[in-house]
Design an enzyme around this catalytic site. Structure first.
Site, PDB file in Angstrom:
ATOM      1  N   LYS A 143       0.818  -1.249  -0.292  1.00 40.08           N
ATOM      2  CA  LYS A 143       0.014  -0.001  -0.099  1.00 40.08           C
ATOM      3  C   LYS A 143       0.825   1.480   0.047  1.00 40.08           C
ATOM      4  O   LYS A 143       1.348   1.706   1.240  1.00 40.08           O
ATOM      5  CB  LYS A 143      -0.977   0.082   1.286  1.00 40.08           C
ATOM      6  CG  LYS A 143      -2.077   0.918   1.202  1.00 40.08           C
ATOM      7  CD  LYS A 143      -1.968   2.197   1.914  1.00 40.08           C
ATOM      8  CE  LYS A 143      -1.587   3.142   2.334  1.00 40.08           C
ATOM      9  NZ  LYS A 143      -1.602   4.544   1.707  1.00 40.08           N
ATOM     10  N   GLU A 151      10.212   1.478  10.202  1.00 39.40           N
ATOM     11  CA  GLU A 151      11.120   2.416   9.849  1.00 39.40           C
ATOM     12  C   GLU A 151      10.483   3.757  10.043  1.00 39.40           C
ATOM     13  O   GLU A 151       9.639   4.339   9.194  1.00 39.40           O
ATOM     14  CB  GLU A 151      11.604   2.344   8.256  1.00 39.40           C
ATOM     15  CG  GLU A 151      12.297   0.916   8.204  1.00 39.40           C
ATOM     16  CD  GLU A 151      13.652   0.681   8.698  1.00 39.40           C
ATOM     17  OE1 GLU A 151      14.257   1.902   8.981  1.00 39.40           O
ATOM     18  OE2 GLU A 151      14.021  -0.447   8.975  1.00 39.40           O
ATOM     19  N   CYS A 171      13.898  11.022   5.792  1.00 33.29           N
ATOM     20  CA  CYS A 171      13.912  10.654   7.065  1.00 33.29           C
ATOM     21  C   CYS A 171      15.363  10.835   7.688  1.00 33.29           C
ATOM     22  O   CYS A 171      15.334  11.348   8.993  1.00 33.29           O
ATOM     23  CB  CYS A 171      13.498   9.161   7.260  1.00 33.29           C
ATOM     24  SG  CYS A 171      14.648   8.173   6.265  1.00 33.29           S
ATOM     25  N   GLU A 174      10.306  16.893  14.021  1.00 36.51           N
ATOM     26  CA  GLU A 174      10.642  16.426  12.619  1.00 36.51           C
ATOM     27  C   GLU A 174      10.225  17.593  11.853  1.00 36.51           C
ATOM     28  O   GLU A 174       9.072  18.004  12.023  1.00 36.51           O
ATOM     29  CB  GLU A 174      10.278  15.081  12.165  1.00 36.51           C
ATOM     30  CG  GLU A 174      10.983  14.527  11.200  1.00 36.51           C
ATOM     31  CD  GLU A 174      10.285  13.111  10.750  1.00 36.51           C
ATOM     32  OE1 GLU A 174       9.270  12.790  11.018  1.00 36.51           O
ATOM     33  OE2 GLU A 174      11.218  12.648  10.204  1.00 36.51           O
TER      34      GLU A 174
HETATM   35  P1  TAP Z   1       2.679   8.674   7.256  1.00 39.23           P
HETATM   36  O1  TAP Z   1       1.704   9.841   7.472  1.00 39.23           O
HETATM   37  O2  TAP Z   1       3.182   7.985   8.512  1.00 39.23           O
HETATM   38  O3  TAP Z   1       2.211   7.607   6.179  1.00 39.23           O
HETATM   39  C1  TAP Z   1       2.823   6.576   5.672  1.00 39.23           C
HETATM   40  C2  TAP Z   1       2.053   5.615   5.084  1.00 39.23           C
HETATM   41  O4  TAP Z   1       1.094   5.088   5.989  1.00 39.23           O
HETATM   42  C3  TAP Z   1       1.128   6.004   4.216  1.00 39.23           C
HETATM   43  O5  TAP Z   1       1.114   5.093   2.875  1.00 39.23           O
HETATM   44  C4  TAP Z   1      -0.114   6.467   4.704  1.00 39.23           C
HETATM   45  O6  TAP Z   1      -1.156   6.385   3.788  1.00 39.23           O
HETATM   46  C5  TAP Z   1       0.042   5.214   5.716  1.00 39.23           C
HETATM   47  N1  TAP Z   1      -0.991   5.327   6.984  1.00 39.23           N
HETATM   48  C6  TAP Z   1      -1.578   6.366   7.243  1.00 39.23           C
HETATM   49  N2  TAP Z   1      -2.405   6.263   8.303  1.00 39.23           N
HETATM   50  C7  TAP Z   1      -2.542   4.735   8.481  1.00 39.23           C
HETATM   51  C8  TAP Z   1      -3.034   3.865   9.241  1.00 39.23           C
HETATM   52  N3  TAP Z   1      -3.789   4.330  10.191  1.00 39.23           N
HETATM   53  N4  TAP Z   1      -2.826   2.513   9.135  1.00 39.23           N
HETATM   54  C9  TAP Z   1      -2.096   2.100   8.348  1.00 39.23           C
HETATM   55  N5  TAP Z   1      -1.414   2.956   7.507  1.00 39.23           N
HETATM   56  C10 TAP Z   1      -1.544   4.179   7.641  1.00 39.23           C
HETATM   57  O7  TAP Z   1       4.053   9.279   6.701  1.00 39.23           O
HETATM   58  P2  TAP Z   1       4.228  10.303   5.427  1.00 39.23           P
HETATM   59  O8  TAP Z   1       3.914  11.545   5.898  1.00 39.23           O
HETATM   60  O9  TAP Z   1       3.783   9.550   4.117  1.00 39.23           O
HETATM   61  O10 TAP Z   1       6.099  10.184   5.472  1.00 39.23           O
HETATM   62  C11 TAP Z   1       6.652  11.042   6.298  1.00 39.23           C
HETATM   63  C12 TAP Z   1       7.285  10.221   7.331  1.00 39.23           C
HETATM   64  O11 TAP Z   1       7.840   8.969   7.028  1.00 39.23           O
HETATM   65  C13 TAP Z   1       8.425  10.992   8.148  1.00 39.23           C
HETATM   66  O12 TAP Z   1       8.092  10.772   9.445  1.00 39.23           O
HETATM   67  C14 TAP Z   1       9.486  10.223   7.947  1.00 39.23           C
HETATM   68  O13 TAP Z   1      10.596  10.442   8.723  1.00 39.23           O
HETATM   69  C15 TAP Z   1       9.167   8.817   7.732  1.00 39.23           C
HETATM   70  N6  TAP Z   1      10.175   8.213   6.985  1.00 39.23           N
HETATM   71  C16 TAP Z   1      10.885   7.331   7.663  1.00 39.23           C
HETATM   72  C17 TAP Z   1      11.866   6.473   6.596  1.00 39.23           C
HETATM   73  C18 TAP Z   1      12.698   5.611   7.487  1.00 39.23           C
HETATM   74  S1  TAP Z   1      13.659   4.540   6.409  1.00 39.23           S
HETATM   75  N7  TAP Z   1      12.837   5.356   8.750  1.00 39.23           N
HETATM   76  C19 TAP Z   1      12.024   6.938   5.469  1.00 39.23           C
HETATM   77  C20 TAP Z   1      11.299   7.783   4.856  1.00 39.23           C
HETATM   78  C21 TAP Z   1      10.134   8.340   5.567  1.00 39.23           C
HETATM   79  P3  TAP Z   1      -1.799   7.661   3.162  1.00 39.23           P
HETATM   80  O14 TAP Z   1      -1.089   8.751   3.581  1.00 39.23           O
HETATM   81  O15 TAP Z   1      -1.975   7.383   1.834  1.00 39.23           O
HETATM   82  O16 TAP Z   1      -3.140   7.853   3.570  1.00 39.23           O
END
Ligand code: TAP
Length: 500
Positions: free
Chosen positions: A185, A260, A294, A395
């Site tokens: 997903k 992650e 990240c 962050e």
């Molecule tokens: P999130 O808002 O956490 O979303 C990540 C994924 O989780 C999306 O596909 C999102 O879907 C899904 N999601 C949201 N609510 C959920 C729920 N209740 N149950 C299951 N899945 C759910 O992160 P983002 O804003 O996309 O990305 C930024 C974050 O990712 C930052 O905090 C960053 O640090 C972190 N990140 C970490 C890493 C590593 S390697 N540690 C790498 C890259 C990014 P939708 O948004 O499509 O609804």
């Protein structure tokens, strides 16, 4: 800081369906994605339902329990992964284009993401051939132990929007190499390359049902994957907040988790650093992927003896960085992911000012000429940030660097470790004692020395503390998708326990 001119906006809207059991099909609902630099709609994604997720999970379950994939030889899985890498290479420019348009990242970076992804697929292909279990033949006569590694089962993969293809590629090829089946997903905002990957997997000969993609929202599709009792492992990359929601939802099924999560990395600059290289490195660390990374080096910790001179050079260089449209070949920085995110970043900078910080450069939105209407932010450097300021800990996920001075190695280590995250840190010093001793004291999954946001498929990455657990890439990343089974064999006659 300069801005570059707009690039080609002539894009057809790409249409993607759900990819379930070898068939791509439309969903009852869909969403549209606009290029955050131009506002132009570039893609239409299917919005999957919980029922769609259940169907995809059932297909992956069937293929794992009775299909061919988990039972193939590693050599056969390796051959498939090599074919997939070849197809990705064929379509590299298309994949980079999609990635840039959907996420807003500069095309130059998107090309790097695609070649990095291909490298991961090729490395996973080598692991499929070489990884194996162990035999213990030193347990005494008539007793042999086999420690085998089996694929861990059906894996759910939930990924964020900042590196859609690269983060999928840190998981998918390793899971496939191990013999797992998958339901992915992607983020609702950047689903294109994940569905493209499913299409390429099919073209490369992956059996139907082994890799399924259900696009849609996290609260519907992601939640269905988290709760499912038919998924054996969930590999998540995203925010710590959503990671915690997923952990709670997954608990009743006791599935294995890999998390992650967020980060707040520091760049630590010692007086004995190559200061020119450190200037370039500190800026690269915070501005790479427009700060939406990240492992972004969002905090500069700089020795007080060199701080003023170092900052002068850093600010001057930051002002030469080129912000441009995602498809602009000359852009160093691109557009941010969505309007709310841009406003959140501006609010965090405003809060930092209230907490006593000084904005040395940037701090505002860009919107002139070719950038009009796009989600662009100036590269921003905020000085005098104390460890009790909110921006020191939170962050920001944008092109914003905070500056804090230190006077001793102990103080630098204390400041670096003072945040709840532990994903990565960078050290700039030419003194091996300082560099290595500091590296060993930092609480993060990765430490870079005289480099930053570097890597290779062989090198694992992941977090400690609130940055999560589990490792991706490297042999450790492959092992995450395996289950250890011990087979104990007695040959000959074992001395009986019962006396009669
Ligand atoms: P999130 O808002 O956490 O979303 C990540 C994924 O989780 C999306 O596909 C999102 O879907 C899904 N999601 C949201 N609510 C959920 C729920 N209740 N149950 C299951 N899945 C759910 O992160 P983002 O804003 O996309 O990305 C930024 C974050 O990712 C930052 O905090 C960053 O640090 C972190 N990140 C970490 C890493 C590593 S390697 N540690 C790498 C890259 C990014 P939708 O948004 O499509 O609804």
């Amino acid at each position: 800081m300069t801005t570059t001119t707009a690039a080609d906006p002539t894009t057809e809207v790409r249409k993607y369906g759900l990819f379930i059991d070898g068939t791509e099909r439309p969903a009852a609902k869909h969403s549209e994605r606009a290029n955050p630099g131009t506002g132009q709609v570039v893609a239409r994604f299917a919005r999957g339902s919980a029922e769609d997720a259940a169907e995809a999970i059932a297909a992956a379950r069937r293929e794992f329990d009775s299909g061919t994939w988990p039972r193939l030889s590693g050599a056969a899985r390796s051959q498939f992964l090599h074919r997939l890498a070849g197809l990705m290479r064929r379509d590299a420019e298309k994949l980079a284009h999609i990635e840039a348009e959907e996420s807003g990242k500069p095309i130059r970076l998107a090309r790097g993401d695609v070649s990095g992804s291909i490298g991961l697929v090729e490395f996973a292909a080598s692991l499929a051939m070489t990884e194996h279990g162990a035999i213990y033949d030193n347990l005494g006569e008539g007793f042999t132990g086999l420690v085998t590694r089996e694929p861990c089962g059906v894996v759910g993969m939930i990924t964020p929007w900042n590196f859609p293809l690269l983060l999928l590629s840190q998981k998918l090829p390793f899971a496939l190499a191990a013999g797992c089946t998958v339901v992915a997903k992607p983020s609702e905002l950047t689903s294109g390359t994940t569905v493209e990957t499913a299409r390429l997997c099919q073209e490369a000969g992956l059996p139907a049902g082994v890799f399924n993609v259900v696009t849609g929202s996290g609260s519907v599709v992601g939640s269905a994957l988290s709760k499912s009792f038919d998924i054996d492992m969930l590999s998540f990359t995203g925010s710590t907040q959503v990671g915690n929601t997923i952990s709670a939802a997954a608990a009743p099924s006791a599935k294995r988790l890999s998390m992650e999560l967020g980060g707040k990395a520091a760049s630590i600059v010692f007086p004995d650093a190559d200061l020119e290289a450190a200037t370039e490195g500190v800026l690269f660390a915070v501005l790479f992927n427009t700060g939406e990374c990240c492992v972004s080096g969002a905090r500069l910790l700089v020795h007080e003896d060199i701080a003023d001179a170092f900052l002068e050079g850093l600010v001057a260089k930051a002002r030469t960085v080129r912000t441009g449209q995602p498809l602009d070949e000359d852009a160093d920085l691109g557009a941010l992911i969505h309007e709310q995110h841009l406003n959140d970043i501006l609010a965090k900078v405003a809060q930092a000012r209230e907490d006593g910080a000084t904005v040395l450069t940037g701090g505002g939105r860009l919107g002139a000429d070719s950038l009009a209407g796009g989600l662009f932010l100036e590269p921003t450097i905020v000085d005098n940030v104390t460890p009790d300021a909110r921006i020191f800990h939170e962050e920001v996920f944008g092109p914003v660097l905070t500056v804090t001075r230190f006077s001793t190695v102990d103080e630098a280590v204390g400041l670096a470790n003072a945040v709840e995250y532990g994903l990565a840190n960078s050290i700039w010093s030419k003194n091996i004692d300082t560099a290595l001793n500091t590296a060993r004291r930092l609480r993060s999954g990765t430490v870079w020395v005289n480099t930053t946001i570097d890597g290779a498929p062989q090198l694992p990455g992941g977090g400690v503390k609130r940055s999560g657990y589990g490792r991706e890439m490297g042999v450790a990343g492959y092992e995450e998708f395996t289950e250890v089974k011990t087979i104990q064999i007695r040959t000959g006659v074992k001395e009986p326990f019962f006396r009669s």
